[in-house]
Design a protein around this motif. Structure first.
Motif, mmCIF file in Angstrom:
data_model
loop_
_atom_site.group_PDB
_atom_site.id
_atom_site.type_symbol
_atom_site.label_atom_id
_atom_site.label_comp_id
_atom_site.label_asym_id
_atom_site.label_seq_id
_atom_site.Cartn_x
_atom_site.Cartn_y
_atom_site.Cartn_z
ATOM 1 N N LEU A 79 -5.615 -2.748 7.636
ATOM 2 C CA LEU A 79 -6.665 -2.776 6.636
ATOM 3 C C LEU A 79 -6.047 -3.045 5.270
ATOM 4 O O LEU A 79 -4.827 -2.939 5.093
ATOM 5 N N GLN A 80 -6.873 -3.344 4.289
ATOM 6 C CA GLN A 80 -6.360 -3.629 2.954
ATOM 7 C C GLN A 80 -5.623 -2.434 2.367
ATOM 8 O O GLN A 80 -4.597 -2.587 1.700
ATOM 9 N N GLU A 81 -6.108 -1.225 2.616
ATOM 10 C CA GLU A 81 -5.454 -0.051 2.049
ATOM 11 C C GLU A 81 -4.024 0.097 2.572
ATOM 12 O O GLU A 81 -3.151 0.608 1.858
ATOM 13 N N ASP A 82 -3.758 -0.372 3.773
ATOM 14 C CA ASP A 82 -2.410 -0.303 4.335
ATOM 15 C C ASP A 82 -1.453 -1.196 3.556
ATOM 16 O O ASP A 82 -0.330 -0.802 3.220
ATOM 17 N N GLY A 83 -1.921 -2.422 3.286
ATOM 18 C CA GLY A 83 -1.101 -3.354 2.529
ATOM 19 C C GLY A 83 -0.907 -2.903 1.092
ATOM 20 O O GLY A 83 0.205 -2.979 0.547
ATOM 21 N N ASP A 84 -1.980 -2.401 0.470
ATOM 22 C CA ASP A 84 -1.882 -1.941 -0.913
ATOM 23 C C ASP A 84 -0.884 -0.798 -1.037
ATOM 24 O O ASP A 84 -0.073 -0.752 -1.974
ATOM 25 N N ALA A 85 -0.941 0.147 -0.103
ATOM 26 C CA ALA A 85 -0.026 1.281 -0.137
ATOM 27 C C ALA A 85 1.414 0.836 0.107
ATOM 28 O O ALA A 85 2.353 1.348 -0.518
ATOM 29 N N GLY A 86 1.598 -0.136 1.010
ATOM 30 C CA GLY A 86 2.939 -0.650 1.266
ATOM 31 C C GLY A 86 3.524 -1.333 0.049
ATOM 32 O O GLY A 86 4.708 -1.175 -0.270
ATOM 33 N N LEU A 87 2.693 -2.102 -0.669
ATOM 34 C CA LEU A 87 3.160 -2.771 -1.882
ATOM 35 C C LEU A 87 3.563 -1.747 -2.942
ATOM 36 O O LEU A 87 4.582 -1.914 -3.626
ATOM 37 N N LEU A 88 2.784 -0.695 -3.074
ATOM 38 C CA LEU A 88 3.092 0.340 -4.063
ATOM 39 C C LEU A 88 4.380 1.069 -3.696
ATOM 40 O O LEU A 88 5.260 1.273 -4.548
ATOM 41 N N LEU A 89 4.505 1.454 -2.446
ATOM 42 C CA LEU A 89 5.700 2.166 -1.993
ATOM 43 C C LEU A 89 6.943 1.285 -2.150
ATOM 44 O O LEU A 89 7.988 1.739 -2.632
ATOM 45 N N GLY A 90 6.838 0.019 -1.736
ATOM 46 C CA GLY A 90 7.976 -0.890 -1.852
ATOM 47 C C GLY A 90 8.400 -1.103 -3.293
ATOM 48 O O GLY A 90 9.588 -1.151 -3.617
ATOM 49 N N ALA A 91 7.418 -1.200 -4.193
ATOM 50 C CA ALA A 91 7.726 -1.379 -5.615
ATOM 51 C C ALA A 91 8.447 -0.165 -6.172
ATOM 52 O O ALA A 91 9.390 -0.298 -6.977
#
Length: 214
Positions: free
Chosen positions: A189-201
């Motif tokens: 889902l979109q929330e999965d990708g958004d959270a991954g981008l935040l964590l990776g950053a």
């Protein structure tokens, strides 16, 4: 969550009817779920770093430094993603959609290349692919600047799926695209990708603070 799942279902159904769509190209380009054919998700970003090093004609010392930073970022991204997956334990889209929207729905991910649809067997949140992408993109952007032109040729020449190279004009756009690409496949889902981008950053920020000596 219902709205996100509904969007993923509609997106995958549109792709089933148009395998030439840009979304399907992105999905296949970043998948790296084909264990006998492609990279691992982390290995893909090591390969991207290698392409940058080659393009820059970096000397041995600089190349070693780049690989060291990228490797630390990838290691921490893997740890962070998997720790949070089992902390939050969020359903994959296939489970949510079958329970609440369409009992017969399936992804379009076929990692065995035999047409058997598949969903990774770990929790959905956050996206591991997105976390690796943002962590590596943040490290490379710190070294070379985010506005960087690179044609990713990692899959060039493959015949099992659309392997055309894709050109990007910033590292951050690569990370965002890999996060998005998991939705057309139907595995996030979109929330999965958004959270991954935040964590990776966040991981990239910490790696970039580290003091290295040649």
């Amino acid at each position: 969550m219902y709205k996100q799942a509904k969007y993923v279902r509609e997106l995958t159904e549109s792709i089933r009817n148009n395998k030439q769509s840009e979304d399907y190209w992105m999905a296949e380009f970043w998948s790296d779920d084909f264990s006998t054919v492609t990279f691992t998700p982390a290995g893909r970003w090591a390969a991207i770093a290698g392409q940058v090093i080659k393009q820059e004609n970096s000397n041995m010392a600089d190349a070693a430094m780049i690989y060291a930073k990228v490797s630390i970022a990838l290691c921490d991204a893997g740890i962070g993603a998997w720790q949070n997956k089992y902390k939050y334990n969020v359903l994959r889209p296939v489970d949510y959609i079958r329970e609440n929207i369409d009992a017969n729905w399936n992804t379009i991910l076929t990692p065995d290349l035999l047409g058997k649809y598949y969903t990774p067997q770990d929790p959905s949140y956050p996206s591991e692919h997105a976390t690796y992408g943002a962590a590596t993109a943040g490290v490379l952007a710190e070294i070379f600047g985010d506005q960087y032109t690179l044609t990713d040729r990692c899959h060039e020449g493959r015949l099992e799926f659309r392997s055309d190279p894709r050109t990007f004009y910033s590292f951050s756009s690569m990370a965002k695209e890999v996060a998005y690409s998991r939705m057309p496949l139907g595995v996030h889902l979109q929330e999965d990708g958004d959270a991954g981008l935040l964590l990776g950053a966040q991981i990239a920020v910490e790696v970039n603070k580290m003091q290295f000596k040649k």
